[in-house]
Design an enzyme around this catalytic site. Structure first.
Site, PDB file in Angstrom:
ATOM      1  N   LYS A   1      31.893  47.388  40.279  1.00 28.34           N
ATOM      2  CA  LYS A   1      32.590  48.681  40.207  1.00 28.34           C
ATOM      3  C   LYS A   1      31.735  49.890  40.616  1.00 28.34           C
ATOM      4  O   LYS A   1      31.767  50.281  41.762  1.00 28.34           O
ATOM      5  CB  LYS A   1      33.199  48.865  38.823  1.00 28.34           C
ATOM      6  CG  LYS A   1      34.446  48.001  38.645  1.00 28.34           C
ATOM      7  CD  LYS A   1      35.389  48.510  37.565  1.00 28.34           C
ATOM      8  CE  LYS A   1      36.741  47.840  37.667  1.00 28.34           C
ATOM      9  NZ  LYS A   1      36.863  46.599  36.907  1.00 28.34           N
TER      10      LYS A   1
ATOM     11  N   TYR B   1      38.944  41.129  29.843  1.00 27.90           N
ATOM     12  CA  TYR B   1      39.374  41.068  31.249  1.00 27.90           C
ATOM     13  C   TYR B   1      38.144  40.814  32.101  1.00 27.90           C
ATOM     14  O   TYR B   1      37.134  41.509  31.980  1.00 27.90           O
ATOM     15  CB  TYR B   1      40.054  42.372  31.697  1.00 27.90           C
ATOM     16  CG  TYR B   1      40.401  42.322  33.160  1.00 27.90           C
ATOM     17  CD1 TYR B   1      41.537  41.649  33.607  1.00 27.90           C
ATOM     18  CD2 TYR B   1      39.568  42.905  34.116  1.00 27.90           C
ATOM     19  CE1 TYR B   1      41.826  41.548  34.960  1.00 27.90           C
ATOM     20  CE2 TYR B   1      39.855  42.810  35.474  1.00 27.90           C
ATOM     21  CZ  TYR B   1      40.988  42.133  35.885  1.00 27.90           C
ATOM     22  OH  TYR B   1      41.271  42.034  37.223  1.00 27.90           O
TER      23      TYR B   1
ATOM     24  N   TYR C   1      49.097  44.509  41.793  1.00 30.08           N
ATOM     25  CA  TYR C   1      50.036  44.163  40.709  1.00 30.08           C
ATOM     26  C   TYR C   1      51.402  44.806  40.960  1.00 30.08           C
ATOM     27  O   TYR C   1      51.912  45.530  40.114  1.00 30.08           O
ATOM     28  CB  TYR C   1      49.500  44.624  39.354  1.00 30.08           C
ATOM     29  CG  TYR C   1      48.074  44.217  39.083  1.00 30.08           C
ATOM     30  CD1 TYR C   1      47.768  42.896  38.762  1.00 30.08           C
ATOM     31  CD2 TYR C   1      47.038  45.137  39.156  1.00 30.08           C
ATOM     32  CE1 TYR C   1      46.474  42.516  38.525  1.00 30.08           C
ATOM     33  CE2 TYR C   1      45.731  44.754  38.916  1.00 30.08           C
ATOM     34  CZ  TYR C   1      45.452  43.443  38.607  1.00 30.08           C
ATOM     35  OH  TYR C   1      44.171  43.070  38.371  1.00 30.08           O
TER      36      TYR C   1
HETATM   37  C1  LIG Z   1      37.275  45.240  37.191  1.00 28.94           C
HETATM   38  C2  LIG Z   1      36.581  44.189  36.437  1.00 28.94           C
HETATM   39  C3  LIG Z   1      36.326  42.930  36.996  1.00 28.94           C
HETATM   40  C4  LIG Z   1      36.832  42.551  38.362  1.00 28.94           C
HETATM   41  O1  LIG Z   1      36.248  43.315  39.369  1.00 28.94           O
HETATM   42  P1  LIG Z   1      36.938  43.368  40.838  1.00 28.94           P
HETATM   43  O2  LIG Z   1      35.959  44.130  41.652  1.00 28.94           O
HETATM   44  O3  LIG Z   1      38.246  44.079  40.652  1.00 28.94           O
HETATM   45  O4  LIG Z   1      37.114  41.968  41.279  1.00 28.94           O
HETATM   46  C5  LIG Z   1      35.628  42.007  36.246  1.00 28.94           C
HETATM   47  N1  LIG Z   1      35.204  42.301  35.007  1.00 28.94           N
HETATM   48  C6  LIG Z   1      35.415  43.496  34.438  1.00 28.94           C
HETATM   49  C7  LIG Z   1      34.893  43.770  33.067  1.00 28.94           C
HETATM   50  C8  LIG Z   1      36.129  44.483  35.116  1.00 28.94           C
HETATM   51  O5  LIG Z   1      36.369  45.658  34.540  1.00 28.94           O
END
Ligand SMILES: *Cc1c(COP(=O)(O)O)cnc(C)c1O
Length: 439
Positions: free
Chosen positions: A276, A147, A19
């Site tokens: 994550k 998100y 970003y």
């Molecule tokens: C970070 C995140 C994503 C995306 O994961 P990436 O590994 O960055 O593609 C999707 N959903 C939620 C809830 C997130 O926190």
């Protein structure tokens, strides 16, 4: 020295950061190594990683059990394709995941990242509806303030105040209920789910699925909402026969105090995304889990196959380190560790509530949030935090902490003191025309 200056210039001139602009690049710290909760800068200074490197390094950095798993697996094989082949790390990780996953989830699709796990979940829902000869069910319902990642279908269910306008010509138009208002820990307000219920009643015949982050909305606003909302959503989805997708990419692996946030509500999704913290922050790996019903229906449809298969699917190195990370978590006293972090965050962030610049303070599990009244100058704050010996990355009006679960009380105090200090500083910025909150 000349070289190192050149290297920093190369980064500024050629490397895109998340970003960010590549012609007016944001300031970056050069990290030489990391261990435990500490990031070591090239000049020898150390910063406490208060965000677990985007919420992934739950055991801290360079944990010996995780680096050992990487080394051992690396000596056997780094990667083989998953088409037509299988291997021990994928199987061992699968067993561990099914032991801890929300009840009813039985099938696992490994993929590359959280965003891809969301794409896979949405594709599963679409193929499920097609297999039932209901291909008109191809829209998704979600809530505002969410998100779900940066790829296209994932972006289409992110909060529409975000990047939607930039990509509106190519993003499918989804349906949005209001953000759940009733907070976690407050009295349930029955009308909180009224609009959600109305949207499902009106649109269920065109819905492939509902997708939501359970309990905790992360990058969309760091917001904790009432478990009853999820229970009612589960009932509505059952009543209208619409699959429910939980995006546990941020919440999975104990971040909210339960292994998965769905457990706060005692409900299970039909499809679940994880990522994550899956590998303890070592490698990129994610997965989409689903029920036998979803999987069987897809498999009975046409073509009877699930149409996704990334090159690095079930990468053995990533699976091996993920299995080691889950075992480490299960063998730790994670309930008590996260509960202790929660108590300390509540106690030490609470005083910030009295500041005129602060709109709200909220804590759940190993997540602490100070919401400011005005957007902040994050570049100025980055300098302030470095001077305090911490690494925090506020966005928009939010200063948040998501430390590794192994953090000591004194290191956590250093983080909360810096967060409260930043709130006191009130480095306010008039946040450009768009006012985007960049995580
Ligand atoms: C970070 C995140 C994503 C995306 O994961 P990436 O590994 O960055 O593609 C999707 N959903 C939620 C809830 C997130 O926190």
């Amino acid at each position: 020295m000349i070289y190192s200056n050149d290297h920093a210039a190369f980064d500024r001139q050629h490397l895109w950061h998340p970003y960010a602009s590549v012609t007016k690049p944001p300031p970056v710290h050069w990290i030489e190594s990391a261990s435990g909760v500490r990031l070591r800068l090239r000049d020898g200074r150390e910063l406490i990683d208060g965000v677990s490197s985007w919420w992934s390094a739950i055991h801290g950095h360079s944990h010996s059990a995780l680096t050992a798993a990487l080394r051992v697996q690396g000596e056997k094989m780094a990667h083989v394709m998953f088409g037509g082949l299988t291997h021990g790390p994928a199987i061992e990780l699968g067993r561990l995941l099914l032991d801890i996953a929300p009840a009813g989830l039985e099938k696992i699709f490994y993929c590359d990242s959280g965003s891809v796990a969301v794409e896979v979940a949405m594709k599963m829902a679409l193929q499920y509806q097609q297999a039932r000869r209901q291909s008109e069910k191809c829209r998704f319902l979600t809530v505002r303030g969410g998100y779900h990642g940066d790829t296209f279908l994932a972006m289409s269910v992110c909060d529409p105040a975000g990047m939607h306008t930039l990509f509106s010509r190519v993003l499918p138009e989804q349906l949005f209920a209001p953000r759940p208002q009733c907070r976690f820990g407050e009295h349930w307000q029955p009308d909180d789910s009224a609009e959600l219920a109305a949207l499902l009643a009106k649109h269920h015949a065109e819905l492939a699925a509902v997708i939501i982050e359970p309990i905790f909305q992360g990058a969309g606003g760091m917001w904790f909402y009432h478990p009853q909302y999820l229970r009612e959503l589960r009932q509505l989805c059952d009543r209208f026969d619409v699959p429910l997708i939980f995006d546990e990419v941020a919440t999975g692996f104990a971040r909210t105090g339960k292994m998965f946030a769905a457990e706060h509500a005692g409900v299970s999704p039909d499809i679940c995304c994880i990522g994550k913290a899956l590998t303890g922050g070592c490698l990129t790996l994610a997965a989409t889990l689903c029920t036998a019903k979803i999987a069987q229906t897809i498999s009975q449809g046409i073509p009877g196959l699930f149409m996704h298969g990334p090159t690095f699917m079930a990468n053995p190195l990533a699976c091996a380190v993920a299995a080691a990370s889950i075992k480490l978590l299960l063998n730790s006293n994670w309930q008590e560790n996260v509960a202790a972090i929660e108590r300390q965050l509540r106690h030490e962030l609470e005083p910030a509530r009295n500041l005129a610049s602060v709109a709200d303070v909220r804590v759940l599990g190993a997540i602490g949030v100070i919401e400011m009244r005005q957007p902040m100058d994050t570049a100025a704050l980055q300098q302030f935090f470095a001077d305090q010996g911490v690494w925090l990355r506020p966005f928009g009006r939010l200063i948040y902490l998501m430390p590794p679960y192994i953090i000591s009380t004194s290191d956590l105090t250093q983080l909360t003191a810096a967060a409260c200090g930043a709130a006191r500083l009130q480095a306010v910025v008039s946040n450009g025309a768009q006012g985007w909150a960049i995580p």
